[in-house]
Design a protein around this motif. Structure first.
Motif, PDB file in Angstrom:
ATOM      1  N   PHE A 216       0.871  -1.179   0.000  1.00  0.00           N
ATOM      2  CA  PHE A 216       0.000   0.000   0.000  1.00  0.00           C
ATOM      3  C   PHE A 216       0.907   1.228   0.000  1.00  0.00           C
ATOM      4  CE2 PHE A 216      -2.511  -3.380   1.843  1.00  0.00           C
ATOM      5  CZ  PHE A 216      -3.758  -3.213   1.277  1.00  0.00           C
ATOM      6  N   GLU A 217       0.976   1.900  -1.139  1.00  0.00           N
ATOM      7  CA  GLU A 217       1.912   3.012  -1.277  1.00  0.00           C
ATOM      8  C   GLU A 217       1.281   4.141  -2.065  1.00  0.00           C
ATOM      9  OE1 GLU A 217       6.613   3.819  -2.304  1.00  0.00           O
ATOM     10  OE2 GLU A 217       5.653   2.001  -3.024  1.00  0.00           O
ATOM     11  N   PRO A 218       0.461   4.973  -1.410  1.00  0.00           N
ATOM     12  CA  PRO A 218      -0.152   6.105  -2.110  1.00  0.00           C
ATOM     13  C   PRO A 218       0.892   7.095  -2.588  1.00  0.00           C
ATOM     14  CG  PRO A 218      -0.470   6.279   0.264  1.00  0.00           C
ATOM     15  CD  PRO A 218       0.099   4.921   0.025  1.00  0.00           C
ATOM     16  N   ASP A 219       0.579   7.756  -3.684  1.00  0.00           N
ATOM     17  CA  ASP A 219       1.529   8.662  -4.327  1.00  0.00           C
ATOM     18  C   ASP A 219       1.301  10.130  -4.004  1.00  0.00           C
ATOM     19  OD1 ASP A 219       2.853   6.590  -5.557  1.00  0.00           O
ATOM     20  OD2 ASP A 219       1.733   6.734  -7.425  1.00  0.00           O
ATOM     21  N   HIS A 220       0.075  10.491  -3.563  1.00  0.00           N
ATOM     22  CA  HIS A 220      -0.266  11.903  -3.366  1.00  0.00           C
ATOM     23  C   HIS A 220      -1.174  12.040  -2.145  1.00  0.00           C
ATOM     24  CE1 HIS A 220       0.514  11.470  -7.742  1.00  0.00           C
ATOM     25  NE2 HIS A 220       1.101  12.646  -7.609  1.00  0.00           N
ATOM     26  N   ASP A 221      -1.351  13.278  -1.676  1.00  0.00           N
ATOM     27  CA  ASP A 221      -2.215  13.474  -0.515  1.00  0.00           C
ATOM     28  C   ASP A 221      -3.700  13.368  -0.859  1.00  0.00           C
ATOM     29  OD1 ASP A 221      -2.527  15.859  -1.878  1.00  0.00           O
ATOM     30  OD2 ASP A 221      -1.625  17.117  -0.317  1.00  0.00           O
ATOM     31  N   TRP A 222      -4.014  13.244  -2.161  1.00  0.00           N
ATOM     32  CA  TRP A 222      -5.409  12.970  -2.519  1.00  0.00           C
ATOM     33  C   TRP A 222      -5.709  11.464  -2.527  1.00  0.00           C
ATOM     34  CZ3 TRP A 222      -2.748  15.086  -7.108  1.00  0.00           C
ATOM     35  CH2 TRP A 222      -2.411  14.109  -8.050  1.00  0.00           C
ATOM     36  N   SER A 223      -4.687  10.655  -2.446  1.00  0.00           N
ATOM     37  CA  SER A 223      -4.881   9.207  -2.521  1.00  0.00           C
ATOM     38  C   SER A 223      -5.688   8.705  -1.333  1.00  0.00           C
ATOM     39  CB  SER A 223      -3.535   8.486  -2.553  1.00  0.00           C
ATOM     40  OG  SER A 223      -2.774   8.871  -3.679  1.00  0.00           O
ATOM     41  N   VAL A 224      -6.462   7.660  -1.590  1.00  0.00           N
ATOM     42  CA  VAL A 224      -7.301   7.049  -0.562  1.00  0.00           C
ATOM     43  C   VAL A 224      -6.976   5.564  -0.479  1.00  0.00           C
ATOM     44  CG1 VAL A 224      -9.679   6.406   0.046  1.00  0.00           C
ATOM     45  CG2 VAL A 224      -9.192   8.698  -0.872  1.00  0.00           C
ATOM     46  N   TYR A 225      -6.712   5.070   0.719  1.00  0.00           N
ATOM     47  CA  TYR A 225      -6.827   3.633   0.932  1.00  0.00           C
ATOM     48  C   TYR A 225      -7.315   3.402   2.353  1.00  0.00           C
ATOM     49  CZ  TYR A 225      -2.282   2.687   3.328  1.00  0.00           C
ATOM     50  OH  TYR A 225      -1.230   2.617   4.201  1.00  0.00           O
ATOM     51  N   ARG A 226      -8.526   2.904   2.424  1.00  0.00           N
ATOM     52  CA  ARG A 226      -9.196   2.709   3.703  1.00  0.00           C
ATOM     53  C   ARG A 226     -10.193   1.570   3.565  1.00  0.00           C
ATOM     54  NH1 ARG A 226     -11.882   8.623   2.874  1.00  0.00           N
ATOM     55  NH2 ARG A 226     -13.487   8.034   1.353  1.00  0.00           N
ATOM     56  N   TYR A 252       1.322  10.043   3.070  1.00  0.00           N
ATOM     57  CA  TYR A 252       0.434  11.055   2.494  1.00  0.00           C
ATOM     58  C   TYR A 252      -0.913  11.134   3.208  1.00  0.00           C
ATOM     59  CZ  TYR A 252       3.696  11.618  -1.392  1.00  0.00           C
ATOM     60  OH  TYR A 252       4.806  11.883  -2.143  1.00  0.00           O
ATOM     61  N   GLN A 253      -0.979  10.632   4.416  1.00  0.00           N
ATOM     62  CA  GLN A 253      -2.208  10.730   5.197  1.00  0.00           C
ATOM     63  C   GLN A 253      -2.446  12.183   5.591  1.00  0.00           C
ATOM     64  OE1 GLN A 253      -2.212   9.148   9.258  1.00  0.00           O
ATOM     65  NE2 GLN A 253      -3.955   7.879   8.677  1.00  0.00           N
ATOM     66  N   THR A 254      -3.647  12.706   5.302  1.00  0.00           N
ATOM     67  CA  THR A 254      -3.967  14.098   5.625  1.00  0.00           C
ATOM     68  C   THR A 254      -5.064  14.196   6.674  1.00  0.00           C
ATOM     69  OG1 THR A 254      -5.495  14.162   3.740  1.00  0.00           O
ATOM     70  CG2 THR A 254      -3.241  14.953   3.369  1.00  0.00           C
ATOM     71  N   SER A 255      -6.136  13.469   6.526  1.00  0.00           N
ATOM     72  CA  SER A 255      -7.202  13.503   7.529  1.00  0.00           C
ATOM     73  C   SER A 255      -7.806  12.107   7.641  1.00  0.00           C
ATOM     74  CB  SER A 255      -8.257  14.555   7.167  1.00  0.00           C
ATOM     75  OG  SER A 255      -8.781  14.308   5.876  1.00  0.00           O
ATOM     76  N   HIS A 256      -8.789  11.838   6.814  1.00  0.00           N
ATOM     77  CA  HIS A 256      -9.457  10.539   6.878  1.00  0.00           C
ATOM     78  C   HIS A 256      -9.296   9.761   5.574  1.00  0.00           C
ATOM     79  CE1 HIS A 256     -11.160  11.794  10.663  1.00  0.00           C
ATOM     80  NE2 HIS A 256     -11.635  12.889  10.088  1.00  0.00           N
ATOM     81  N   ALA A 278       5.432   2.032   7.241  1.00  0.00           N
ATOM     82  CA  ALA A 278       6.225   3.243   7.104  1.00  0.00           C
ATOM     83  C   ALA A 278       5.350   4.426   7.479  1.00  0.00           C
ATOM     84  CB  ALA A 278       6.747   3.395   5.671  1.00  0.00           C
ATOM     85  N   SER A 279       5.715   5.118   8.550  1.00  0.00           N
ATOM     86  CA  SER A 279       4.857   6.174   9.073  1.00  0.00           C
ATOM     87  C   SER A 279       5.651   7.441   9.322  1.00  0.00           C
ATOM     88  CB  SER A 279       4.214   5.720  10.391  1.00  0.00           C
ATOM     89  OG  SER A 279       3.486   6.776  10.985  1.00  0.00           O
ATOM     90  N   LYS A 280       5.031   8.564   9.030  1.00  0.00           N
ATOM     91  CA  LYS A 280       5.617   9.835   9.424  1.00  0.00           C
ATOM     92  C   LYS A 280       5.438  10.011  10.930  1.00  0.00           C
ATOM     93  CE  LYS A 280       1.284  12.160   8.152  1.00  0.00           C
ATOM     94  NZ  LYS A 280       0.688  13.133   7.214  1.00  0.00           N
ATOM     95  N   PRO A 281       6.279  10.804  11.596  1.00  0.00           N
ATOM     96  CA  PRO A 281       6.113  11.035  13.037  1.00  0.00           C
ATOM     97  C   PRO A 281       4.736  11.613  13.342  1.00  0.00           C
ATOM     98  CG  PRO A 281       8.263  11.788  12.300  1.00  0.00           C
ATOM     99  CD  PRO A 281       7.491  11.447  11.062  1.00  0.00           C
ATOM    100  N   LYS A 282       4.087  11.083  14.386  1.00  0.00           N
ATOM    101  CA  LYS A 282       2.720  11.477  14.704  1.00  0.00           C
ATOM    102  C   LYS A 282       2.576  11.715  16.199  1.00  0.00           C
ATOM    103  CE  LYS A 282      -0.543   9.445  12.266  1.00  0.00           C
ATOM    104  NZ  LYS A 282      -1.431   8.421  11.657  1.00  0.00           N
TER     105      LYS A 282
END
Length: 479
Positions: A216-226, A252-256, A278-282
């Motif tokens: 699972f590797e989204p490319d942009h902040d508009w990408s959705v995988y849920r 690229y997680q922004t909100s939901h 792989a996660s950004k610091p949260k």
């Protein structure tokens, strides 16, 4: 009633016998495409069909007789970059209401011929973009040069496309030789179910990451995988360096747009990593990921069974982490909590690890290795014949000084030694450890007043803490 045709009706009769025997050299592309264009149900009889890209359409059932119905890449050129495709290039729109929909592909074999043509990262056996309500069942993805199946946001860099409700059942993803990328690559999908599938012989030692069974590797902040569910799948022989059974990225997680990922009742056998995140610091205020790993079996994983790293909201319950024979392998943690890489720390947030069995593990930091966490519950687990530390904490600060360990509850765990197995070295088990970096040694860890350790049962001869290690839980039960 949908019109039903056979692809043989659109191919020269003089080629039928050779197609059936698997010896035909005929380019079947135009004939199969004509069949797809002509009907809603298209049957592919047993045989080997050499083909270039075939374009699917809405309200289509495209099916064969099983693995004996093989669509094989005609050659190594760009004409075979996608063997089957929904939308590619700029096809589709950013409005999911315009998606191609109601597509079923089943009982076929797709062969990319990687052993002959070699690795190409952007060659896919099935490319799915801007598609809703698709079912892929009993398909053998064999010898893919890049990905077996790609669920993407278009095939151009800035193309914004969305996929919805994709179901993949009873499929085989066999890389044949470890010179590919992923069995299933997901860039965008809202509602993906993968069930009863086998992922095997996938890898590429020349690549550093994002290689393996499912990525699972989204490319942009508009990408959705849920709303992702992976059930009753097997991941085996995915053991090249830096490969994983499953990889989750939330960079690229922004909100939901990315959350709710379930992995249940799966088998991971001889994977370099079982599940890597792989996660950004949260922080606790950031969006919740909600990864659940339930009732899975991790056998002879090379490095780490589940690397939570910096996810927010993870449950690992009812799983078995096992090395056989006990103490074998290069040595690695069954579960890794938090991460430190390139002088940057990521703390896991609210991780729950309950009711698991850890057997014969030779850990690096600990069977459960903790580099950074805010909110950790380790309860009701069984540690059996651990060749090192059961729960290990790293007290070394990264250059960013963001690493933190707090709000930790360790309760109701059992640590045992079983009868020594002939030919295996004796386990030297320690329940708790702390040290610098990735290895337990002399370390001093003072945990906050919201941290507790109680009601853990240790067999005679098992030390609570490593020599020279001080671990203090400053919470008080009953207060």
């Amino acid at each position: 009633m949908q019109k039903e045709v056979s692809v043989l009706d659109f191919l020269p009769k003089a080629e039928h016998a050779a197609i059936s025997a698997g010896t035909s050299k005929y380019d079947c592309t135009s004939g199969i495409q004509a069949a797809i264009n002509a009907a809603g149900k298209v049957f592919v009889p047993s045989g080997v069909y050499l083909s270039k890209q075939l374009n699917l359409k809405s309200d289509l059932e495209f099916y064969g007789a099983g693995p004996s119905s093989e669509i094989r890449a005609y050659d190594a050129t760009l004409a075979c970059q996608y063997l089957l495709a929904t939308h590619v290039g700029s096809g589709g729109t950013s409005n999911a209401a315009d998606n191609m929909r109601n597509v079923s592909v089943h009982h076929l074999k797709l062969n990319g011929r990687v052993a002959e043509f070699g690795y190409q990262p952007f060659y896919y056996l099935l490319a799915v973009n801007a598609t809703s309500d698709m079912t892929v069942q009993n398909v053998s993805f064999y010898g893919f040069r890049g990905d077996g199946m790609y669920v993407g946001s278009g095939t151009l860099h800035q193309t914004q496309r969305y996929n919805q409700r994709v179901n993949v059942h009873d499929c085989l993803f066999d890389g044949a030789v470890k010179n590919n990328r992923n069995g299933l690559s997901v860039i965008d999908c809202d509602g993906l179910t993968v069930a009863n599938c086998i992922f095997q012989n996938i890898g590429n030692a020349k690549l550093s990451a994002s290689v393996g069974g499912i990525d699972f590797e989204p490319d942009h902040d508009w990408s959705v995988y849920r709303n992702i569910a992976i059930r009753n799948c097997t991941f085996r022989n995915i053991d090249s360096v830096n490969t994983a059974g499953i990889t989750f990225h939330n960079i690229y997680q922004t909100s939901h747009n990315m959350h709710d990922w379930l992995v249940s009742d799966c088998q991971f056998d001889r994977c370099y990593w079982g599940i890597a995140c792989a996660s950004k610091p949260k922080t606790a205020a950031d969006p919740v990921d909600n990864l659940s790993v339930l009732n899975c079996h991790f056998l002879n994983v090379v490095r780490t069974g589940v690397a939570i790293n910096g996810l927010n909201g993870t449950q690992i319950s009812g799983c078995v982490f096992e090395q056989s024979p006990p103490g074998s392998g290069a040595g690695g943690d069954a579960i890794r909590v938090g991460s430190t890489a390139s002088a940057t720390s990521a703390n896991a947030i609210n991780a729950v690890i309950t009711g698991n069995t850890f057997s014969g593990i030779r850990p690096q930091l600990g069977a459960i290795g903790v580099l950074g966490v805010h909110g950790l519950v380790c309860a009701g687990n069984i540690f059996k014949d651990i060749y090192g530390t059961c729960i290990g904490f790293s007290v070394e600060e990264a250059a960013d000084t963001a690493g933190h360990i707090g709000v930790v509850v360790i309760s109701g765990n059992t640590v045992t030694h079983t009868a020594h197995l002939s030919g295996s070295p004796a386990a030297n088990t320690i329940f708790l450890g702390a040290g610098q970096g990735m290895r337990v040694g002399s370390g001093n860890l003072q945990l906050d007043s919201s941290s507790f350790e109680y009601d853990n049962k240790l067999d005679v001869g098992i030390r609570r803490a490593a020599n020279g290690t001080s671990i203090q839980f400053n919470g008080r039960v009953g207060q």
